[in-house]
Design an enzyme around this catalytic site. Structure first.
Site, PDB file in Angstrom:
ATOM      1  N   TYR A  66      -5.669   2.533   7.810  1.00 56.26           N
ATOM      2  CA  TYR A  66      -5.198   3.473   8.819  1.00 56.26           C
ATOM      3  C   TYR A  66      -6.388   3.687   9.745  1.00 56.26           C
ATOM      4  O   TYR A  66      -7.377   4.323   9.366  1.00 56.26           O
ATOM      5  CB  TYR A  66      -4.780   4.801   8.187  1.00 56.26           C
TER       6      TYR A  66
ATOM      7  N   ARG B  40      10.068   5.234   6.141  1.00 56.85           N
ATOM      8  CA  ARG B  40       9.371   6.523   6.087  1.00 56.85           C
ATOM      9  C   ARG B  40       8.888   6.994   7.447  1.00 56.85           C
ATOM     10  O   ARG B  40       8.619   8.183   7.629  1.00 56.85           O
ATOM     11  CB  ARG B  40       8.169   6.420   5.140  1.00 56.85           C
TER      12      ARG B  40
ATOM     13  N   LYS C 235       0.386  -5.011  10.275  1.00 58.38           N
ATOM     14  CA  LYS C 235       1.505  -4.477   9.505  1.00 58.38           C
ATOM     15  C   LYS C 235       2.396  -3.587  10.374  1.00 58.38           C
ATOM     16  O   LYS C 235       1.914  -2.662  11.037  1.00 58.38           O
ATOM     17  CB  LYS C 235       0.997  -3.670   8.302  1.00 58.38           C
TER      18      LYS C 235
ATOM     19  N   SER D  37      -4.547   1.128  -0.372  1.00 60.67           N
ATOM     20  CA  SER D  37      -4.417   2.005   0.793  1.00 60.67           C
ATOM     21  C   SER D  37      -5.736   2.683   1.132  1.00 60.67           C
ATOM     22  O   SER D  37      -6.547   2.982   0.248  1.00 60.67           O
ATOM     23  CB  SER D  37      -3.352   3.071   0.532  1.00 60.67           C
TER      24      SER D  37
ATOM     25  N   PRO E  65       0.826  -1.217   0.000  1.00 55.52           N
ATOM     26  CA  PRO E  65       0.000   0.000   0.000  1.00 55.52           C
ATOM     27  C   PRO E  65       0.857   1.264   0.000  1.00 55.52           C
ATOM     28  O   PRO E  65       1.828   1.370   0.741  1.00 55.52           O
ATOM     29  CB  PRO E  65      -0.800  -0.120   1.300  1.00 55.52           C
ATOM     30  N   ILE E  66       0.485   2.216  -0.856  1.00 57.56           N
ATOM     31  CA  ILE E  66       1.172   3.509  -0.944  1.00 57.56           C
ATOM     32  C   ILE E  66       0.108   4.602  -0.940  1.00 57.56           C
ATOM     33  O   ILE E  66      -0.824   4.572  -1.751  1.00 57.56           O
ATOM     34  CB  ILE E  66       2.033   3.601  -2.217  1.00 57.56           C
TER      35      ILE E  66
ATOM     36  N   HIS F  34       7.864   0.310   7.198  1.00 60.41           N
ATOM     37  CA  HIS F  34       7.232   1.359   6.393  1.00 60.41           C
ATOM     38  C   HIS F  34       8.212   1.955   5.385  1.00 60.41           C
ATOM     39  O   HIS F  34       8.148   3.143   5.064  1.00 60.41           O
ATOM     40  CB  HIS F  34       6.668   2.459   7.304  1.00 60.41           C
TER      41      HIS F  34
ATOM     42  N   SER G  96       9.686  -3.468   2.322  1.00 60.95           N
ATOM     43  CA  SER G  96      10.708  -2.484   2.721  1.00 60.95           C
ATOM     44  C   SER G  96      12.039  -2.800   2.042  1.00 60.95           C
ATOM     45  O   SER G  96      12.748  -3.737   2.429  1.00 60.95           O
ATOM     46  CB  SER G  96      10.911  -2.405   4.237  1.00 60.95           C
TER      47      SER G  96
ATOM     48  N   THR H 252      -2.337  -1.163   9.589  1.00 60.23           N
ATOM     49  CA  THR H 252      -1.027  -0.527   9.801  1.00 60.23           C
ATOM     50  C   THR H 252      -0.921  -0.035  11.234  1.00 60.23           C
ATOM     51  O   THR H 252      -1.794   0.693  11.726  1.00 60.23           O
ATOM     52  CB  THR H 252      -0.833   0.636   8.812  1.00 60.23           C
TER      53      THR H 252
END
Length: 386
Positions: free
Chosen positions: A153, A287, A260, A129, A98-99, A284, A315, A179
């Site tokens: 999220y 990031r 995650k 995402s 997911p981005i 992540h 990653s 996440t």
């Protein structure tokens, strides 16, 4: 039987007719080309990491100190890269991680749909995402017959969280990927230096703006007052999850739950005890937290602690060789991130599909040359620290 590695034959064959790939086949060239075409503020978000980006660099560089030992006189003419994951039979272990700005990576602003179409074309699952320019239902539909996962999220507001989860389940997503490491955003100098956070400008918030539970929090619809809607999103984003929340998450859905951000063996064991259906080893992409250990170096400990529970990994994946090394260290499925974003930037869904096919071709050919006809053979061989 066709093999992923046959893609190189198609490229060479096209070359005989004077046709060369529109999108590069290696990461360095791919990144350079995408850097030239992505809008600067999207580029800083895609390429940026936390702090001085040491962890982000280590994620990729650490693959170089893991090696594979070739085995000769093994009949590897026929390879099988299929895997079983969360009661699914998948043609390969690769998936799209997911981005949050996938939607912004194509010129039309619908990169999420383009990634979904690439998933449908290649059979590589998309982990969609929460942050998207298109509603999760439309993204799932565009994936066609290829299974898709939904990354959450978790909002502070429980009604909004349960609404997003319920929508994902009804849309046909096959797993809920929660996440854990992004209830607050890490220190990202590239974005801070240009004072740009896409969500605060109204980007990739479609899943919230169309959500009935989120809209109940607003005095006016997002179409009439986008600034207030963005402010409400900011106040709602980012619930701090604890192990006590697992009972609620499991009660909220029939989808398998994947956690995650697990990097410590003790957290992996606790996730198993709490009923997680999958563990996602990831930092992540560097990031969120700087100064950490490369994710690939933490993977073996997580796999050992997870027991029979499958471990997903991302990653630092930049090549098909990286994919095979992660499998050798115990990952059941391997996620790729930035490379497919660059493919989207250069040629939409066709560019994304090309990148995925290149990764699979390289992984398949490495297995062929090294004498590993199956994923089981890769795991049995393992990877050696060099």
């Amino acid at each position: 039987m066709p093999h992923f590695g046959d893609y190189q034959n198609l490229i060479y064959g096209a070359g005989l007719q004077g046709v060369i790939p529109r999108v590069p086949v290696d990461f360095a060239s791919l990144e350079a080309r995408a850097t030239a075409v992505l809008p600067p503020q999207t580029l800083t978000y895609v390429q940026g990491g936390c702090g001085d980006e040491h962890t982000q660099r280590q994620n990729a560089e650490a693959f170089h100190h893991w090696g594979m030992v070739p085995r000769m006189m093994v009949d590897s003419r026929h390879r099988d890269l299929s895997v079983e994951l969360l009661s699914l039979r998948l043609p390969s272990p690769l998936f799209m991680a997911p981005i949050g700005v996938t939607g912004m990576c194509t010129q039309d602003g619908h990169g999420d749909l383009a990634a979904a179409r690439a998933s449908a074309t290649t059979g590589v699952p998309l982990c969609a995402s929460t942050l998207s320019n298109d509603p999760l239902e439309d993204v799932a539909k565009a994936c066609g017959d290829t299974p898709a996962f939904f990354q959450l999220y978790t909002p502070k507001d429980r009604d909004v969280a349960e609404s997003l989860i319920g929508r994902a389940e009804r849309a046909g997503y096959k797993a809920l990927v929660v996440t854990l490491d992004t209830w607050v955003t890490g220190w990202r100098p590239r974005d801070l230096n240009v004072a740009n956070f896409p969500q605060l400008r109204g980007h990739v918030l479609s899943n919230y703006f169309v959500d009935p539970a989120f809209r109940k929090l607003l005095s006016r619809p997002p179409e009439q007052d986008p600034a207030s809607a963005i402010g409400t999103w900011g106040a709602t984003f980012g619930k701090v999850l604890t192990w006590d929340d697992m009972a609620w998450l499991k009660a909220s859905t029939k989808m398998p739950i994947v956690l995650k951000g697990i990097c410590h063996p003790d957290d992996a064991r606790r996730a198993v005890d709490a009923g997680a259906d999958g563990i996602y080893c990831s930092n992540h992409g560097g990031r969120q937290a700087n100064g950490g250990i490369a994710a690939i170096d933490m993977l073996p400990g997580v796999v050992a602690a997870a027991g029979d529970v499958p471990v997903l990994f991302d990653s630092g994946i930049r090549s098909g060789t990286d994919v095979v090394k992660a499998l050798a260290l115990g990952a059941r499925a391997v996620g790729v991130g930035r490379p497919y974003s660059y493919g989207l930037a250069l040629d939409g869904d066709a560019g994304c599909a090309h990148v995925l096919k290149c990764l699979l071709a390289e992984a398949d050919l490495l297995m062929a040359v090294n004498g590993y006809p199956t994923i089981a053979a890769v795991r049995e061989a393992g990877a050696v620290r060099v």
